[in-house]
Design an enzyme around this catalytic site. Structure first.
Site, PDB file in Angstrom:
ATOM      1  N   ARG A  49       0.848  -1.204   0.000  1.00 27.03           N
ATOM      2  CA  ARG A  49       0.000   0.000   0.000  1.00 27.03           C
ATOM      3  C   ARG A  49       0.881   1.252   0.000  1.00 27.03           C
ATOM      4  O   ARG A  49       0.598   2.230  -0.684  1.00 27.03           O
ATOM      5  CB  ARG A  49      -0.962   0.012   1.197  1.00 27.03           C
ATOM      6  CG  ARG A  49      -1.692   1.343   1.327  1.00 27.03           C
ATOM      7  CD  ARG A  49      -2.967   1.306   2.178  1.00 27.03           C
ATOM      8  NE  ARG A  49      -2.893   0.448   3.318  1.00 27.03           N
ATOM      9  CZ  ARG A  49      -2.247   0.724   4.467  1.00 27.03           C
ATOM     10  NH1 ARG A  49      -1.614   1.876   4.603  1.00 27.03           N
ATOM     11  NH2 ARG A  49      -2.257  -0.133   5.467  1.00 27.03           N
ATOM     12  N   TYR A 101     -16.575  16.570 -15.124  1.00 28.13           N
ATOM     13  CA  TYR A 101     -17.023  15.177 -15.220  1.00 28.13           C
ATOM     14  C   TYR A 101     -18.071  14.883 -14.122  1.00 28.13           C
ATOM     15  O   TYR A 101     -17.888  15.300 -12.969  1.00 28.13           O
ATOM     16  CB  TYR A 101     -15.805  14.246 -15.088  1.00 28.13           C
ATOM     17  CG  TYR A 101     -16.174  12.818 -14.862  1.00 28.13           C
ATOM     18  CD1 TYR A 101     -16.875  12.105 -15.827  1.00 28.13           C
ATOM     19  CD2 TYR A 101     -15.847  12.167 -13.679  1.00 28.13           C
ATOM     20  CE1 TYR A 101     -17.252  10.787 -15.616  1.00 28.13           C
ATOM     21  CE2 TYR A 101     -16.209  10.847 -13.459  1.00 28.13           C
ATOM     22  CZ  TYR A 101     -16.919  10.167 -14.425  1.00 28.13           C
ATOM     23  OH  TYR A 101     -17.297   8.868 -14.203  1.00 28.13           O
ATOM     24  N   ASP A 173      -7.583  18.291 -14.580  1.00 24.24           N
ATOM     25  CA  ASP A 173      -7.903  16.940 -15.042  1.00 24.24           C
ATOM     26  C   ASP A 173      -7.526  16.892 -16.526  1.00 24.24           C
ATOM     27  O   ASP A 173      -8.175  17.526 -17.359  1.00 24.24           O
ATOM     28  CB  ASP A 173      -9.402  16.671 -14.826  1.00 24.24           C
ATOM     29  CG  ASP A 173      -9.811  15.260 -15.266  1.00 24.24           C
ATOM     30  OD1 ASP A 173      -9.162  14.692 -16.172  1.00 24.24           O
ATOM     31  OD2 ASP A 173     -10.801  14.734 -14.721  1.00 24.24           O
ATOM     32  N   LYS A 198      -8.704   5.763 -19.559  1.00 23.91           N
ATOM     33  CA  LYS A 198      -9.046   6.261 -20.890  1.00 23.91           C
ATOM     34  C   LYS A 198      -7.842   6.152 -21.825  1.00 23.91           C
ATOM     35  O   LYS A 198      -7.286   5.081 -21.967  1.00 23.91           O
ATOM     36  CB  LYS A 198      -9.589   7.692 -20.748  1.00 23.91           C
ATOM     37  CG  LYS A 198     -10.643   7.829 -19.641  1.00 23.91           C
ATOM     38  CD  LYS A 198     -11.914   7.089 -19.968  1.00 23.91           C
ATOM     39  CE  LYS A 198     -12.863   6.806 -18.807  1.00 23.91           C
ATOM     40  NZ  LYS A 198     -12.994   7.676 -17.690  1.00 23.91           N
TER      41      LYS A 198
HETATM   42  C1  LIG Z   1     -12.574  13.658 -17.476  1.00 20.47           C
HETATM   43  C2  LIG Z   1     -12.727  12.505 -16.526  1.00 20.47           C
HETATM   44  N1  LIG Z   1     -12.162  12.574 -15.314  1.00 20.47           N
HETATM   45  C3  LIG Z   1     -12.276  11.565 -14.422  1.00 20.47           C
HETATM   46  C4  LIG Z   1     -12.995  10.429 -14.714  1.00 20.47           C
HETATM   47  C5  LIG Z   1     -13.107   9.336 -13.683  1.00 20.47           C
HETATM   48  O1  LIG Z   1     -12.240   8.289 -13.993  1.00 20.47           O
HETATM   49  P1  LIG Z   1     -12.490   6.767 -13.568  1.00 20.47           P
HETATM   50  O2  LIG Z   1     -13.713   6.309 -14.297  1.00 20.47           O
HETATM   51  O3  LIG Z   1     -11.233   6.079 -14.000  1.00 20.47           O
HETATM   52  O4  LIG Z   1     -12.686   6.752 -12.100  1.00 20.47           O
HETATM   53  C6  LIG Z   1     -13.591  10.305 -15.957  1.00 20.47           C
HETATM   54  C7  LIG Z   1     -14.359   9.094 -16.298  1.00 20.47           C
HETATM   55  O5  LIG Z   1     -15.067   9.044 -17.276  1.00 20.47           O
HETATM   56  C8  LIG Z   1     -13.449  11.370 -16.893  1.00 20.47           C
HETATM   57  O6  LIG Z   1     -14.019  11.315 -18.107  1.00 20.47           O
END
Ligand SMILES: Cc1ncc(COP(=O)(O)O)c(C=O)c1O
Length: 398
Positions: A49, A101, A173, A198
């Site tokens: 961890r 998001y 992000d 992604k």
């Molecule tokens: C722009 C963005 N940030 C964060 C996330 C969250 O990521 P995760 O699904 O890997 O938890 C997503 C998921 O679609 C996203 O599109």
């Protein structure tokens, strides 16, 4: 290796082979705990961890690609984002992109609020709105650019400067762009975050999150939080992300070129009311995006009439998978109102332009002409009348 291009560095990092065996792949170190040879000098690793060699390879890799010093790998993008928000304390305030998001929206609204961390959603493209939203207790400005799913562009350098002048951090992000196209730390941001699920991993086979910073103080605090909350990425998943990264540059280059072609074609269709793509010279954020990024990316959104039209279109389309997520080798068609932004109330969605007719397309590696042909046949299946409203639609079918 830092003076080589990112395209080369993706393949030739400090981890290009295992120094013990010469293996041209990072070993998957599945151990949960590590034998401590020496009572007084326990060694680098004690418990997975807190640290794991395979995870360390991925964490160093993302730090290098983002031009940071420290990287962190988490069990998901949301784990990376929510652990980073734990850098805040009770009564702190956050200024955040209004079309963030849906999962981040839910976390900040329904979780952080309970812990006394307040927020203001703003249109991050409007610097005046950002400036007037900053309060004495604001600690963080949180950006997504291009935003999801309306692909608005925020000026990372300008917002970071404003944040810094007010003693606030800027977190970005960078999921839609990846370090192959945009490196927020170079533009003044303090922390960059990814859903590595992604484009970074790229094959729809792993859920993962990453963070990177170049600030020793932030790195130390985030490392403490990563260990405290424990939402770390497992060794095997770290290896999958590392493998995906090797082809990131060529995947994004091909998908972005196809996205540009498809976006252009979609604008010509009378049943498509609006196409959102930061590569269009008419996109309001095009010049800022061109300045801060190395490409428009592989995501576009387009607006059909209503939910009924979306239903008919998605039932008819054959090539893309109709699914949650983006950034994969296969094209993914998503319906934000029912998927990524389902956790946002309808009136909040509509305020942000996320109407019931909006679809998001993540372009994969298929031949773009095949996708265009598929969309054209699916658009022909949209009935000129809306069954829901029984309203005549002002378009001719082609
Ligand atoms: C722009 C963005 N940030 C964060 C996330 C969250 O990521 P995760 O699904 O890997 O938890 C997503 C998921 O679609 C996203 O599109």
């Amino acid at each position: 290796m830092t003076d080589h291009s990112l395209q080369t560095r993706l393949l030739h990092s400090d981890y290009k082979f295992d120094p013990h065996t010469g293996a041209v792949s990072v070993p998957i170190q599945q151990a949960s705990t590590f034998h401590q040879q020496d009572f007084d000098n326990p060694g680098t690793y004690d418990y997975s961890r807190s640290g794991n060699p395979t995870r360390k390879a991925l964490e160093d890799t993302i730090a290098g690609l983002e031009n940071g010093t420290d990287g962190f790998a988490f069990a998901s993008g949301m784990a990376a984002i929510s652990t980073s928000f734990m850098l805040l304390s009770q009564w702190d305030h956050v200024v955040i992109s209004e079309d963030v998001y849906g999962g981040t929206f839910r976390m900040i609204n329904d979780v952080l609020q309970r812990f006394g961390i307040d927020h203001t959603f703003v249109d991050m493209t409007d610097l005046h709105a950002v400036a007037t939203s900053i309060r004495p207790n604001t600690k963080l400005v949180y950006i997504e650019t291009p935003s999801n799913p309306t692909l608005k562009i925020t000026d990372i350098r300008a917002v970071s400067k404003l944040a810094k002048a007010n003693d606030c951090w800027t977190f970005v992000d960078n999921t839609f762009m990846t370090p192959a196209l945009q490196r927020p730390l170079e533009l003044g941001a303090d922390l960059v975050l990814h859903s590595a699920t992604k484009f970074i991993a790229g094959h729809s086979d792993v859920v993962a999150g990453l963070a990177a910073t170049h600030q020793p103080d932030l790195a130390e605090r985030l490392s403490f939080l990563q260990n405290s909350f424990g939402s770390i990425l497992g060794a095997h998943d770290c290896w999958l992300v590392l493998r995906g990264l090797k082809t990131l540059h060529c995947r994004l280059a091909q998908s972005s070129a196809s996205a540009a072609k498809i976006a252009e074609e979609l604008t010509k269709h009378p049943l498509i009311e609006e196409v959102f793509y930061p590569g269009f010279s008419s996109h309001p954020g095009n010049s800022i995006h061109s300045y801060q990024s190395e490409g428009a990316g592989a995501i576009l959104s387009f607006r059909l009439r209503d939910e009924d039209a979306v239903r008919q279109f998605t039932n008819a389309v054959e090539i893309p998978v109709y699914a949650v997520s983006l950034g994969a080798v296969e094209s993914i068609l998503s319906y934000p109102a029912r998927m990524s932004h389902a956790s946002m109330p309808k009136e909040e969605r509509e305020k942000r332009g996320i109407t019931d007719g909006l679809l998001r397309l993540s372009v994969g590696l298929e031949k773009p002409e095949d996708l265009i042909e598929d969309f054209q046949q699916a658009l022909k299946q949209i009935h000129p009348y809306s069954f829901l409203t029984n309203r005549r639609v002002n378009h001719e079918l082609t």
